[in-house]
Design a protein around this motif. Structure first.
Motif, PDB file in Angstrom:
ATOM      1  N   ILE A 131     -17.226 -79.820  97.111  1.00  0.00           N
ATOM      2  CA  ILE A 131     -16.737 -80.086  95.690  1.00  0.00           C
ATOM      3  C   ILE A 131     -16.397 -78.843  94.881  1.00  0.00           C
ATOM      4  O   ILE A 131     -17.219 -77.869  94.971  1.00  0.00           O
ATOM      5  CB  ILE A 131     -17.812 -80.843  94.920  1.00  0.00           C
ATOM      6  N   MET A 132     -15.063 -78.455  94.472  1.00  0.00           N
ATOM      7  CA  MET A 132     -14.668 -77.214  93.883  1.00  0.00           C
ATOM      8  C   MET A 132     -14.721 -77.239  92.316  1.00  0.00           C
ATOM      9  O   MET A 132     -14.963 -76.219  91.747  1.00  0.00           O
ATOM     10  CB  MET A 132     -13.316 -76.777  94.232  1.00  0.00           C
ATOM     11  N   MET A 133     -14.326 -78.263  91.833  1.00  0.00           N
ATOM     12  CA  MET A 133     -14.596 -78.549  90.232  1.00  0.00           C
ATOM     13  C   MET A 133     -14.950 -79.900  90.009  1.00  0.00           C
ATOM     14  O   MET A 133     -14.872 -80.881  90.400  1.00  0.00           O
ATOM     15  CB  MET A 133     -12.952 -78.522  89.923  1.00  0.00           C
TER      16      MET A 133
ATOM     17  N   GLN B 221     -20.265 -73.466  90.080  1.00  0.00           N
ATOM     18  CA  GLN B 221     -20.799 -72.041  90.083  1.00  0.00           C
ATOM     19  C   GLN B 221     -21.195 -71.862  91.595  1.00  0.00           C
ATOM     20  O   GLN B 221     -21.403 -70.855  92.210  1.00  0.00           O
ATOM     21  CB  GLN B 221     -21.910 -72.031  89.126  1.00  0.00           C
ATOM     22  N   GLU B 222     -21.845 -73.123  91.944  1.00  0.00           N
ATOM     23  CA  GLU B 222     -22.056 -73.137  93.617  1.00  0.00           C
ATOM     24  C   GLU B 222     -21.531 -74.302  94.140  1.00  0.00           C
ATOM     25  O   GLU B 222     -20.741 -75.048  93.597  1.00  0.00           O
ATOM     26  CB  GLU B 222     -23.590 -73.343  93.529  1.00  0.00           C
TER      27      GLU B 222
ATOM     28  N   GLY C   8     -19.797 -90.835  87.736  1.00  0.00           N
ATOM     29  CA  GLY C   8     -18.542 -91.114  86.742  1.00  0.00           C
ATOM     30  C   GLY C   8     -17.604 -89.860  86.814  1.00  0.00           C
ATOM     31  O   GLY C   8     -16.481 -89.827  86.056  1.00  0.00           O
ATOM     32  N   SER C   9     -18.191 -88.605  87.006  1.00  0.00           N
ATOM     33  CA  SER C   9     -17.252 -87.432  87.044  1.00  0.00           C
ATOM     34  C   SER C   9     -16.162 -87.523  87.874  1.00  0.00           C
ATOM     35  O   SER C   9     -16.070 -87.774  89.257  1.00  0.00           O
ATOM     36  CB  SER C   9     -17.976 -86.074  87.305  1.00  0.00           C
TER      37      SER C   9
ATOM     38  N   SER D 291     -19.454 -69.714  76.390  1.00  0.00           N
ATOM     39  CA  SER D 291     -20.370 -70.318  76.552  1.00  0.00           C
ATOM     40  C   SER D 291     -20.675 -70.666  78.106  1.00  0.00           C
ATOM     41  O   SER D 291     -19.736 -70.864  78.860  1.00  0.00           O
ATOM     42  CB  SER D 291     -20.594 -71.707  75.995  1.00  0.00           C
ATOM     43  N   THR D 292     -21.797 -70.304  78.744  1.00  0.00           N
ATOM     44  CA  THR D 292     -21.856 -70.406  80.330  1.00  0.00           C
ATOM     45  C   THR D 292     -22.191 -72.046  80.568  1.00  0.00           C
ATOM     46  O   THR D 292     -23.154 -72.704  80.006  1.00  0.00           O
ATOM     47  CB  THR D 292     -23.143 -69.746  80.575  1.00  0.00           C
ATOM     48  N   ARG D 293     -21.231 -72.664  81.122  1.00  0.00           N
ATOM     49  CA  ARG D 293     -21.269 -74.190  81.318  1.00  0.00           C
ATOM     50  C   ARG D 293     -21.268 -74.483  82.949  1.00  0.00           C
ATOM     51  O   ARG D 293     -20.312 -74.081  83.584  1.00  0.00           O
ATOM     52  CB  ARG D 293     -20.074 -74.820  80.718  1.00  0.00           C
ATOM     53  N   TYR D 294     -22.448 -74.935  83.329  1.00  0.00           N
ATOM     54  CA  TYR D 294     -22.465 -75.091  84.845  1.00  0.00           C
ATOM     55  C   TYR D 294     -22.116 -76.562  85.137  1.00  0.00           C
ATOM     56  O   TYR D 294     -22.531 -77.382  84.721  1.00  0.00           O
ATOM     57  CB  TYR D 294     -23.862 -74.888  85.280  1.00  0.00           C
ATOM     58  N   ALA D 295     -20.997 -76.518  86.033  1.00  0.00           N
ATOM     59  CA  ALA D 295     -20.550 -78.005  86.450  1.00  0.00           C
ATOM     60  C   ALA D 295     -21.625 -78.368  87.455  1.00  0.00           C
ATOM     61  O   ALA D 295     -21.526 -78.235  88.624  1.00  0.00           O
ATOM     62  CB  ALA D 295     -19.095 -77.610  87.067  1.00  0.00           C
ATOM     63  N   ILE D 296     -21.968 -79.585  86.947  1.00  0.00           N
ATOM     64  CA  ILE D 296     -22.918 -80.245  88.149  1.00  0.00           C
ATOM     65  C   ILE D 296     -22.324 -81.752  88.167  1.00  0.00           C
ATOM     66  O   ILE D 296     -22.270 -82.487  87.116  1.00  0.00           O
ATOM     67  CB  ILE D 296     -24.240 -80.303  87.740  1.00  0.00           C
TER      68      ILE D 296
END
Length: 183
Positions: A78-80, A87-88, A59-60, A50-55
């Motif tokens: 921010i890398m992760m 993704q960007e 709290g993240s 599944s394509t999960r874009y990290a935004i």
């Protein structure tokens, strides 16, 4: 042999028949079993489930690289976000008052972070149009990887110092408390 570090399904595509083999695990890295033999004209690729874009959201927990510092704030890339790679590129800012929970007036940016450090932080605000505001006030947050002025990897010796094992040089950093890896 080519290994992919993306978690997903390993697929083999040939001209006549397509086969699928599932690759499971944290990041797909560290596997010791050999993949099945494939014909010489086959194409092997990894397809994400599944394509999960990290935004980043408030709290993240994020991993970020320090890009530059000034006396009031550190700019980071921010890398992760949580366990997902971005993704960007997202920009973040760690303000001097958001580095430690206590003795905020005694914190010096140069004694906490240096450009090139990898830090673990928490998103505390969506910030302005340019960057997210991050905090390293918890014990688990701070520098997780740093290089000394000599270019060697450093190890933490206390919550505010890191040691270069080769030169025995000690440098000031706001170190993150080691977190046990989950398997």
């Amino acid at each position: 042999m080519i290994y992919a570090s993306i978690l997903g399904e390993r697929k083999t595509k040939t001209e006549a028949v397509a086969t699928t083999t599932t690759t499971e695990g944290e990041g797909g890295a560290g596997r010791t079993d050999e993949p099945p033999a494939t014909p010489a004209n086959a194409t092997i690729y990894v397809e994400r489930r599944s394509t999960r874009y990290a935004i980043p959201v408030i709290g993240s927990e994020v991993l970020a690289r320090v890009v530059r510092i000034n006396p009031r704030a550190a700019s980071v890339a921010i890398m992760m976000v949580d366990a997902a790679p971005c993704q960007e590129e997202f920009h973040g800012t760690v303000r001097v008052q958001d580095i430690r929970a206590t003795e905020k007036d005694l914190v010096q940016m140069i004694a906490s972070f240096r450009p090139g450090d990898i830090i673990r932080a928490e998103v505390i605000s969506l910030g302005d149009q340019r960057s997210y505001y991050l905090a390293t006030t918890r014990n688990e947050h701070g520098v997780v990887f740093a290089q000394s002025e000599a270019g060697n990897s450093m190890v933490p010796v206390s919550w505010e110092e890191m040691l270069d094992p080769r030169t025995q040089a000690v440098e000031k950093r706001k170190c993150a408390k080691p977190v046990a890896a989950t398997v």
